[in-house]
Design a protein around this motif. Structure first.
Motif, PDB file in Angstrom:
ATOM      1  N   LEU A   1       1.004  -0.254  -3.079  1.00 26.26           N
ATOM      2  CA  LEU A   1       1.701  -1.098  -2.121  1.00 26.26           C
ATOM      3  C   LEU A   1       2.048  -0.356  -0.835  1.00 26.26           C
ATOM      4  CD1 LEU A   1       4.058  -3.329  -4.283  1.00 26.26           C
ATOM      5  CD2 LEU A   1       1.958  -3.944  -3.118  1.00 26.26           C
ATOM      6  N   LEU A   2       2.400   0.922  -0.919  1.00 26.87           N
ATOM      7  CA  LEU A   2       2.715   1.666   0.295  1.00 26.87           C
ATOM      8  C   LEU A   2       1.480   1.774   1.186  1.00 26.87           C
ATOM      9  CD1 LEU A   2       4.618   3.309   2.054  1.00 26.87           C
ATOM     10  CD2 LEU A   2       3.999   5.318   0.701  1.00 26.87           C
ATOM     11  N   GLY A   3       0.348   2.106   0.604  1.00 22.30           N
ATOM     12  CA  GLY A   3      -0.886   2.194   1.381  1.00 22.30           C
ATOM     13  C   GLY A   3      -1.283   0.855   1.982  1.00 22.30           C
ATOM     14  N   ARG A   4      -1.099  -0.203   1.207  1.00 20.80           N
ATOM     15  CA  ARG A   4      -1.432  -1.537   1.721  1.00 20.80           C
ATOM     16  C   ARG A   4      -0.499  -1.929   2.859  1.00 20.80           C
ATOM     17  NH1 ARG A   4      -2.252  -4.448  -4.123  1.00 20.80           N
ATOM     18  NH2 ARG A   4      -4.179  -3.373  -4.655  1.00 20.80           N
ATOM     19  N   TRP A   5       0.796  -1.628   2.713  1.00 16.28           N
ATOM     20  CA  TRP A   5       1.739  -1.940   3.785  1.00 16.28           C
ATOM     21  C   TRP A   5       1.373  -1.165   5.045  1.00 16.28           C
ATOM     22  CZ3 TRP A   5       5.339   1.412   6.123  1.00 16.28           C
ATOM     23  CH2 TRP A   5       6.120   0.789   7.087  1.00 16.28           C
ATOM     24  N   LEU A   6       1.051   0.102   4.890  1.00 16.56           N
ATOM     25  CA  LEU A   6       0.665   0.899   6.059  1.00 16.56           C
ATOM     26  C   LEU A   6      -0.611   0.349   6.699  1.00 16.56           C
ATOM     27  CD1 LEU A   6       1.439   4.498   4.744  1.00 16.56           C
ATOM     28  CD2 LEU A   6       2.626   3.263   6.565  1.00 16.56           C
ATOM     29  N   ALA A   7      -1.581  -0.054   5.879  1.00 16.34           N
ATOM     30  CA  ALA A   7      -2.837  -0.583   6.413  1.00 16.34           C
ATOM     31  C   ALA A   7      -2.611  -1.898   7.163  1.00 16.34           C
ATOM     32  CB  ALA A   7      -3.839  -0.784   5.275  1.00 16.34           C
ATOM     33  N   VAL A   8      -1.839  -2.802   6.574  1.00 13.54           N
ATOM     34  CA  VAL A   8      -1.583  -4.085   7.241  1.00 13.54           C
ATOM     35  C   VAL A   8      -0.778  -3.865   8.512  1.00 13.54           C
ATOM     36  CG1 VAL A   8      -0.401  -6.302   7.021  1.00 13.54           C
ATOM     37  CG2 VAL A   8      -1.793  -5.449   5.150  1.00 13.54           C
TER      38      VAL A   8
END
Length: 149
Positions: free
Chosen positions: A120-127
């Protein structure tokens, strides 16, 4: 109509919309009245209000004031909203994703979705990066269309 606007201070549709909001809020309060967790929900809601009004609002109002002073008003499109909008989106997405980022409710998340909550952290950063990149591209396109300074 102008007499109503002068007495009320806004258009009649504002009053209708406000009364509708109160009706929905009352309906939700009645639905939650019998819930055993209603007290905890109310406590969480009041905590969120206090956290927003006493912590978050002064922070983002100060950041906005600094950004307005730094960016100023020059010819062409302003960069301020091209920073505000993706920052708002990233901030709201962060608040929604925070329990998963912190690993709270890992078992519940995994059993409900069948997915591991760790990315989720990586996805939040990507979005968030995509939001800022799209906003920067839109700003660049507007600046190019407007022409030199």
């Amino acid at each position: 109509m102008t007499e109503f606007r002068r007495a009320y201070g806004a258009a009649p549709w504002h009053l209708v919309l406000l009364l509708g909001c109160f009706a929905v809020t009352g309906w939700i309060a009645l639905r939650l009245a019998g819930e055993p967790a209603a007290g905890r929900m109310l406590l969480w809601f009041l905590g969120a209000v206090v956290a927003h009004d006493l912590v978050l609002f002064p922070v983002y109002a100060s950041v906005d004031r600094v950004l307005r002073a730094a960016l100023g008003r020059r010819g062409g499109p302003s960069a301020l909203n091209h920073v505000r909008v993706p920052a708002l989106g990233a901030g709201l997405l962060f608040l929604v994703s925070l329990p998963g980022i912190l690993g709270l409710g890992d078992g519940t998340y995994a059993s409900a979705t069948g997915l591991a909550p760790r990315p989720l952290l990586g996805r939040w950063l990507a979005v968030s990066g995509a939001l800022f990149a799209a906003s920067a591209l839109l700003y660049l396109a507007r600046r190019l269309r407007h022409g030199p300074g």
